[in-house]
Write an enzyme that holds these catalytic residues in place. Sequence first.
Site, short mmCIF file in Angstrom:
data_model
loop_
_atom_site.label_atom_id
_atom_site.label_comp_id
_atom_site.label_asym_id
_atom_site.label_seq_id
_atom_site.Cartn_x
_atom_site.Cartn_y
_atom_site.Cartn_z
N HIS A 106 33.73 5.99 23.42
CA HIS A 106 35.00 6.73 23.49
C HIS A 106 35.71 6.49 24.81
O HIS A 106 36.60 7.24 25.19
CB HIS A 106 34.75 8.23 23.34
CG HIS A 106 33.97 8.60 22.13
ND1 HIS A 106 34.38 8.28 20.86
CD2 HIS A 106 32.79 9.26 21.99
CE1 HIS A 106 33.49 8.73 19.99
NE2 HIS A 106 32.52 9.32 20.64
N HIS B 201 34.48 9.10 15.30
CA HIS B 201 33.34 8.24 14.97
C HIS B 201 33.57 7.60 13.61
O HIS B 201 32.64 7.16 12.95
CB HIS B 201 32.05 9.03 14.92
CG HIS B 201 31.83 9.91 16.11
ND1 HIS B 201 32.25 11.21 16.14
CD2 HIS B 201 31.27 9.64 17.30
CE1 HIS B 201 31.94 11.72 17.32
NE2 HIS B 201 31.36 10.80 18.05
#
Lengths: 214, 331
Positions: B56, B219
């Site tokens: 991320h 995700h």
Amino acid sequence: MVAEAQGATLGQLRVWIDSFHTLVAEQKAYLTELDSAIGDADHGINMSRGMNAVAAKLDVSSPSTIGELFKTVGMTLVSTVGGASGPLYGTFFLRIGTSAGDVEELDGSGLGTALQAALDGVLARGKAQVGDKTMIDALTSAVEAFRGAVQGGSSIADAASQAQDAAERGRDSTTPLTARKGRASYLGERSIGHLDPGAVSTALLFTALAKALA
Amino acid sequence: MKKLINSPDDVVADALVGIAAAHPQLRVDHEHRIVYRGDTPRQNKVGLVSGGGSGHEPLHGGFVGAGMLDAACAGEVFTSPTPDQMQEATKVVDGGAGVLHIIKNYTGDVMNFEMAAEMAAEESGVTVETVVTNDDVAVQDSLYTAGRRGVGITVFVEKIAGAAAEQGMDLATVAALARRVNESGRSMGVALTSCTVPAAGKPTFELPEDEMEIGVGIHGEPGRHRVPLASASEIAQQLVEPILADLDFTGDTIVMLNGMGGSPLLELYLMYGEVKNLLDRAGVTVARSLVGNYITSLEMAGCSVTLLRADDELLTLWDAPVNTPGLRWGV
């Protein structure tokens, strides 16, 4: 009577862990495949990484009590698995260790108490209930069956075998359920029709226990 | 899979080597996979620890530095870090004023941080407060799920709580501010393509060339619905409307137009123009804005919108100096 009074020795419980390690390694791809359907496709990979680390740790540390054995297993899983499985399986074994304490053998009732403490720990950690499509569905049935069998006078080996059957029934009960916990819950009704990977690995745990105590 | 990597198993470790090399003002513990601010611990300053799965970036390691985080724990790609990492970070950054854990609401992250807080309290006596971010409006039925996911607002929480801690506010105050930011913010994202987790080697999900996933998670989790690809102005509408339907944003607002990792800045600015236009029409006053890649999902193409309702106190903390690899102003 003499045979039925026998408990689970440190050696047998060590075999439990070794068998679980073997089963997880054998089923690694299957667990990951189940997880790719409703989760994030890493359950087999993560559990296998954790149990490999446990095996390596036990090879060098040789715990001398049941409490020490399970504390080692639990801490190793917690520090190597990550995700949700690390804290859940880690808590399971840590609680067994705390409940057992510094002994080298547990009778059926003692092991039942330890398994109940482990179940309570996993419930508190994951906040799931029976029917949420998680490992709790297999674990609750297995622990209830084990304790019920011991109370009804079964040998520890029979109790473990009944726990295995109950874990498998609990595992299979997850297929028609809608997931309410974990990453699968984002799928809502799209999770129906799939086995929960955590319930499948929990059933393996009780297959391993039945083998070790047979 | 085409990636700039040596081996799928070493992605996180190798990236930490690069972070240490690129940012000498940070300190990297390679064994525990923790990025520290170089001058931590600071006496009597509340310590801020966050962490999560890798993939991320710049979240979280890129937000370590003055005015933001003291430490960030890196997990495997998309997998929560472990309690021993978090406990180590907690011990190291504690300057006597306690430590705030900032956690995105995912089952694994929440449980691992919970164990870390218990361990830290038992073993080292550090006082830990926790804020769990959950701003993703795509998850509708929170009663029957793991709850809303923590996404874009996490950047705002880390910035604003970081500024508060830097100014010497105590743990209870910093924690309360962090929770207020979370409660006052909402996000919604869209994916145009999937991402590929290095260890998996193949795309996380299949998304046909002419479709997009509205409400996607960071995700690659499924969103609200899969719909035909549309123009930027229509996509902006599909992101902004559910946010405005969920919380009242009349008054000063901070807006982030965040890239998921695979969309160029040209498109992100184009999207920001569309979003700003919609917000103007809805009577939302955009007081501050942020456009770029701040909380990504590997190489996923797409973006997310985060709105934060901000009063003068939050705006002042937002404007306070920050000096991290990912956010830097006022220094």
